[in-house]
Design an enzyme around this catalytic site. Structure first.
Site, PDB file in Angstrom:
ATOM      1  N   SER A 276       0.828  -1.206   0.000  1.00 12.95           N
ATOM      2  CA  SER A 276       0.000   0.000   0.000  1.00 12.95           C
ATOM      3  C   SER A 276       0.864   1.259   0.000  1.00 12.95           C
ATOM      4  CB  SER A 276      -0.958  -0.049   1.192  1.00 12.95           C
ATOM      5  OG  SER A 276      -1.972   0.904   1.058  1.00 12.95           O
TER       6      SER A 276
ATOM      7  N   ASP B 199      -9.872  -5.421  -4.361  1.00  9.86           N
ATOM      8  CA  ASP B 199      -9.235  -4.314  -3.647  1.00  9.86           C
ATOM      9  C   ASP B 199      -9.900  -2.996  -4.035  1.00  9.86           C
ATOM     10  OD1 ASP B 199      -7.492  -2.425  -2.513  1.00  9.86           O
ATOM     11  OD2 ASP B 199      -5.745  -3.699  -2.869  1.00  9.86           O
TER      12      ASP B 199
ATOM     13  N   HIS C  38      -7.481  -5.699  -0.158  1.00 13.24           N
ATOM     14  CA  HIS C  38      -6.291  -4.944   0.218  1.00 13.24           C
ATOM     15  C   HIS C  38      -5.424  -5.634   1.268  1.00 13.24           C
ATOM     16  CE1 HIS C  38      -4.274  -1.123  -0.363  1.00 13.24           C
ATOM     17  NE2 HIS C  38      -4.143  -0.966   0.949  1.00 13.24           N
TER      18      HIS C  38
END
Length: 406
Positions: A178, A349, A382
């Site tokens: 991320s 995601d 995610h």
């Protein structure tokens, strides 16, 4: 009181952070290493040594004075010393190094890499629990929180990479998740000297473009200028506390018609494979604080669809900081075509969504064949890339094969 889902949501939001004279400047002698920290509440003692692994606690001081905690796993569970290159693991926002270690040794990336012979280094971004020190500021000072991910690129990543390179004498592999991917991509696009210290980089749930995120909650928060409002009220550390954040979250949920009894899927996507039994352990480590200015910077990216330095809000202010009325861009097309990149992304995601990743891949379309490797999982969201119980098969084993090639 917020339920576990609410706290976890903010934990994974965006989760998702030379020559001898230069080395001495970045790493003052009294801040290079502390391998004998007595505090029992350390990542080494609480998460690594309890699993039977050796662990070292290091301290790295950045050029702007932030003291970063770094953990090193120098050997596998068998005790055999690493015989492969160093790997630096960089977490996302609202996290520290803990998520790389929370699953079992057969499932957690930090342990998998160590058992495969890699020299594992775990980063903890400025502002997090174990990296809250500074050479002159207290984390209670508003000035301590005057940074965004620009500074993570310019100072934190640079200091960490130079330190690992200095201590090991080797180029290193990099794994980011991320926000940890964004700071790497930004660095690769602008810092030619630093990229020469890397062998390759694996980017999990890569964050570059953010304007096509699917999370309506996140979009609404950005359009609402929530972070700017908090900053102007004097809340320079984020999150500011549930007495302040709770009503804002409730407003956003109501405005978007979202189910806030379980808002994690609404923000990050429906993670398929995160072990719910790790909840109590996770809550000991998350959410970690970040700078409100960092949140503002990410929201600017959502609104504009650009990858650029922090926008100070006026042409005059930008000119003071950059010598230009507009913030300089991080151009992904400047990443060297021959630099090995591994991208892992998921169909569920809602932050590093497929459309945003495709926009990044479009910038990388001229990358050398064989130097850009992709792993796509339709069911992954995610957090699955860090906490998924089957991530070793889906992502980590292909990634290790990629490292072995480079």
């Amino acid at each position: 009181m917020p339920n576990f889902s609410s706290v976890l949501t903010f934990s994974v939001l965006f989760f998702v952070l030379a020559n001898a004279s230069a080395i001495d400047k970045v790493f003052p002698v009294n801040a290079i290493i502390n391998s004998s920290i007595n505090d029992d509440d350390t990542i080494c003692k609480s998460l690594v040594q309890t699993q039977g692994y050796a662990c070292e606690e290091h301290r790295v001081t950045t050029e702007d004075g932030y003291i970063l905690s770094v953990q090193r796993i120098p050997a596998g569970r068998s005790g055999k010393t690493a015989n492969k290159p160093p790997v630096l693991l960089q977490h996302g926002i609202f996290a520290d190094a803990a998520p790389w270690l929370l699953n079992s040794p057969d499932e957690a990336l930090g342990f998998i890499l160590a058992d495969d012979g890699f020299d594992v280094w775990l980063a903890n971004t400025r502002g997090t629990k174990y990296s809250s020190g500074h050479t002159s500021l207290s984390s209670n000072d508003s000035a301590y929180w005057e940074w965004s991910w620009d500074e993570l690129v310019q100072y934190d990543l640079s200091a960490l990479v130079q330190y690992v390179h200095y201590k090991t004498g080797q180029k290193l592999h990099y794994v980011g998740h991320s926000l940890g991917t964004l700071i790497a991509l930004a660095s690769f696009s602008r810092q030619e000297k630093l990229i020469n210290k890397f062998r390759s980089a694996a980017l999990l749930s890569p964050i570059a473009y953010l304007n096509q995120i699917q999370s309506q909650l996140t979009k609404f928060a950005a359009q609402l200028h929530m972070a700017e409002g908090l900053y102007n009220l004097g809340y320079h550390e984020f999150p500011p506390g549930w007495d302040v954040l709770g009503p804002i979250l409730e407003k956003i949920c109501n405005e978007t018609g979202s189910n806030c009894s379980d808002i994690m899927p609404a923000l990050t996507g429906p993670n398929c494979c995160v072990n719910a039994s790790k909840a109590n352990v996770l809550l000991k480590h998350q959410p970690q604080p970040t700078a409100t200015k960092n949140i503002i910077h990410l929201c600017q990216m959502i609104r504009t669809g650009t990858i650029a330095m922090y926008d100070y809000g006026s042409k005059d202010e930008n000119k003071k900081h950059y010598g230009n009325p507009n913030p300089p861009a991080y151009d992904m097309r400047n990443i060297p075509r021959e630099f090995p990149l591994f991208l892992g992304y998921g169909g569920q995601d809602m932050l590093a969504g497929v459309d945003n990743v495709k926009a990044l891949l479009k910038d990388l379309k001229d990358h050398d064949k064989g130097k850009l490797f992709q792993v796509y999982s339709e069911e992954y969201a995610h957090a699955d890339f860090v906490l998924g119980v089957n991530a070793s098969q889906v992502v980590y084993h292909p990634m290790i094969s990629f490292f072995n090639l480079h």
